[in-house]
Design a protein around this motif. Structure first.
Motif, PDB file in Angstrom:
ATOM      1  N   LEU A   1       2.928 -76.097 -11.860  1.00 23.72           N
ATOM      2  CA  LEU A   1       3.185 -75.665 -10.489  1.00 23.72           C
ATOM      3  C   LEU A   1       2.151 -74.690  -9.938  1.00 23.72           C
ATOM      4  O   LEU A   1       1.815 -74.798  -8.671  1.00 23.72           O
ATOM      5  N   LEU A   2       1.679 -73.737 -10.780  1.00 25.28           N
ATOM      6  CA  LEU A   2       0.670 -72.835 -10.142  1.00 25.28           C
ATOM      7  C   LEU A   2      -0.755 -73.408 -10.040  1.00 25.28           C
ATOM      8  O   LEU A   2      -1.383 -73.098  -9.094  1.00 25.28           O
TER       9      LEU A   2
ATOM     10  N   ASP B   1      -0.964 -76.568  -8.552  1.00 23.54           N
ATOM     11  CA  ASP B   1      -0.925 -77.073  -7.453  1.00 23.54           C
ATOM     12  C   ASP B   1      -1.106 -75.985  -6.257  1.00 23.54           C
ATOM     13  O   ASP B   1      -1.335 -76.259  -5.171  1.00 23.54           O
ATOM     14  N   GLU B   2      -0.712 -74.867  -6.849  1.00 30.78           N
ATOM     15  CA  GLU B   2      -0.762 -73.636  -5.625  1.00 30.78           C
ATOM     16  C   GLU B   2      -2.204 -72.844  -5.781  1.00 30.78           C
ATOM     17  O   GLU B   2      -2.591 -71.903  -5.051  1.00 30.78           O
TER      18      GLU B   2
ATOM     19  N   GLU C   1      -3.881 -62.310  -3.255  1.00 26.81           N
ATOM     20  CA  GLU C   1      -3.603 -63.433  -4.168  1.00 26.81           C
ATOM     21  C   GLU C   1      -2.697 -63.171  -5.355  1.00 26.81           C
ATOM     22  O   GLU C   1      -1.952 -63.879  -5.902  1.00 26.81           O
TER      23      GLU C   1
ATOM     24  N   ARG D   1       0.692 -63.206  -3.754  1.00 26.32           N
ATOM     25  CA  ARG D   1       0.920 -64.739  -3.842  1.00 26.32           C
ATOM     26  C   ARG D   1       1.463 -65.142  -4.963  1.00 26.32           C
ATOM     27  O   ARG D   1       2.583 -65.808  -5.108  1.00 26.32           O
TER      28      ARG D   1
ATOM     29  N   LEU E   1       5.161 -66.465  -6.223  1.00 23.25           N
ATOM     30  CA  LEU E   1       5.564 -67.657  -7.048  1.00 23.25           C
ATOM     31  C   LEU E   1       6.275 -67.642  -8.277  1.00 23.25           C
ATOM     32  O   LEU E   1       7.099 -68.380  -8.527  1.00 23.25           O
TER      33      LEU E   1
ATOM     34  N   ARG F   1       9.696 -69.247  -7.815  1.00 23.39           N
ATOM     35  CA  ARG F   1       9.667 -70.646  -8.295  1.00 23.39           C
ATOM     36  C   ARG F   1       9.755 -70.966  -9.724  1.00 23.39           C
ATOM     37  O   ARG F   1       9.997 -72.045 -10.042  1.00 23.39           O
TER      38      ARG F   1
END
Ligand SMILES: *Cc1c(COP(=O)(O)O)cnc(C)c1O
Length: 402
Positions: A343-344, A346-347, A378, A381, A385, A389
């Motif tokens: 998931l990370l 993809d980010e 960053e 951010r 996440l 998430r």
């Protein structure tokens, strides 16, 4: 093993290699190597894709610091590429001696000997100071190189519970009549959890039980205790007679060291097999390490930045306050850690999933390492996440484990 497999092994002894690889791959523990294109930086390119890198030990960004580049280049021009011989015969350069003096003075100890890596420092030291009649009492989460060093010494090895001083004492008491020497050994900063060993407690224990204490500060030097390492972390400065560390992480160069009394260092020079039988560090790396120490000594506030970034991240992600730049996010099962890592990714974040057998069963996690140069926006951010998430969907048991 099936009959056909036995037959195949007989026909081709190297079939074993393929079998082992297939087994590792089927368990998902033989990942493809990521290939870095360009420099090791907080934002860098792996396999053609730009990522924010939270998997590096380059805590201070020194691998690409201009002072280190210059020192390494100048050393190559002046002394050539390699040391040309093992230290004990003809491979000890003036530069090696300078680096050893500088580390000893930085760590405020009597003497220091440098090795080709942190791994060879551990492997060489433990087996040089202990033998088969001796006892090693080792934290259960110690690094692989400590474990291998302990095994090479042929000493009796007993494991105490992670950071558990009373459990360590129990083992020492049970071996009170043990005839040989005793060594308590621990990571200073633990590489997978980022927590710090109870060095003052262990030092007191060592004194009471006539044992030695050794710490591995691969992740402490340059980033905690004002850059001087885990035994300088307030409130108590601990007396650790054998302090090992690496030049390869925060220092941005390559190599390892052991700080100790002059007598122990002399013994190591004469007896550690990784010193005696392996060529000394190349001059470029020695010069780079000297330059790195100069930077850290000159700018202690800079050395505090990786921990400050880790703390900012943890606060925003609502995780416990870290004590080093390594932040584990415990998720329990291997699959959960892998999913979170993807998931990370993809980010745009490179955050590795650490799974058994590297960590104990049920403690699979994300492992994040923060560096001085990670951009604040960053870090923010990433924290958002992780909080919204990943942790919001983690099982309650994982939240409790944090
Ligand atoms: C990385 C590491 C080492 C090995 O250091 P190198 O210089 O990379 O060989 C030893 N101990 C610990 C705890 C480490 O994390």
């Amino acid at each position: 093993m099936s009959e056909t497999a036995t037959l195949a092994t007989k026909q081709n002894p190297l079939q074993y290699v393929t079998d082992q690889l297939n087994e590792l791959r089927s368990k998902g523990v033989a990942p493809k190597l990521r290939v870095l294109e360009g420099e090791q930086r907080p934002v860098c390119v792996f396999d053609g894709q730009e990522v924010i890198n939270l998997a590096s030990n380059n805590y201070l960004g020194l691998t690409t610091h201009k002072a280190l580049r210059k020192a390494a280049l100048d050393a190559v021009k002046r002394y050539g590429a390699g040391a040309g011989a093992v230290r004990a015969i003809a491979g000890t350069m003036r530069l090696h001696m300078e680096l050893e003096e500088q580390i000893a003075s930085f760590k405020k100890v009597e003497a220091c000997v440098v090795f080709q890596s942190g791994f060879t420092a551990n492997a060489g030291t433990v087996s040089a100071v202990l033998g088969k009649e001796d006892l090693i009492v080792s934290d259960e989460l110690n690094h692989a190189s400590i474990i291998d060093g302990a095994r090479l010494s042929k000493a009796t090895i007993k494991i105490f519970k992670h950071k558990d001083v009373p459990d360590c004492e129990r083992i020492l008491q049970e071996h009170a009549s043990f005839p040989g020497k005793k060594l308590i050994i621990t990571d200073g900063v633990f590489s997978m959890d980022g927590d710090i060993a109870p060095l003052p407690g262990l030092a007191a224990l060592a004194q009471r039980h006539d044992a030695w204490l050794m710490s591995d500060d691969a992740h402490g030097l340059g980033v905690v205790g004002g850059g001087r390492g885990s035994n300088f972390v307030a409130p108590t400065r601990a007396d650790v007679p054998l302090q090992m560390g690496t030049l390869s992480k925060a220092l941005g160069a390559y190599g390892g060291y052991l700080c100790a009394s002059a007598a122990v260092v002399d013994l190591i020079r004469n007896r550690a097999r990784t010193v005696i039988y392996s060529t000394g560090l190349p001059p470029a790396m020695v010069a780079a390490a000297i330059a790195a120490l100069d930077v850290i000594e000159r700018e202690p506030a800079y050395a505090a930045l990786p921990l400050a970034k880790a703390k900012a991240f943890a606060r925003l992600a609502r995780l416990p306050e870290p004590v080093s730049p390594i932040v584990p996010v415990l998720l329990g099962e291997a699959e959960a850690a892998l999913k979170a890592s993807r998931l990370l990714e993809d980010e745009g974040f490179l955050v590795v999933a650490i799974r058994p057998p590297t960590v104990p069963m049920g403690t699979a996690r994300l492992r994040l390492t923060f560096t001085a140069q990670h951009p604040d926006h960053e870090v923010e951010r990433l924290a958002a996440l992780v909080r919204t998430r990943i942790l919001a969907h983690a099982p309650a048991s994982a939240a409790e484990a944090q």
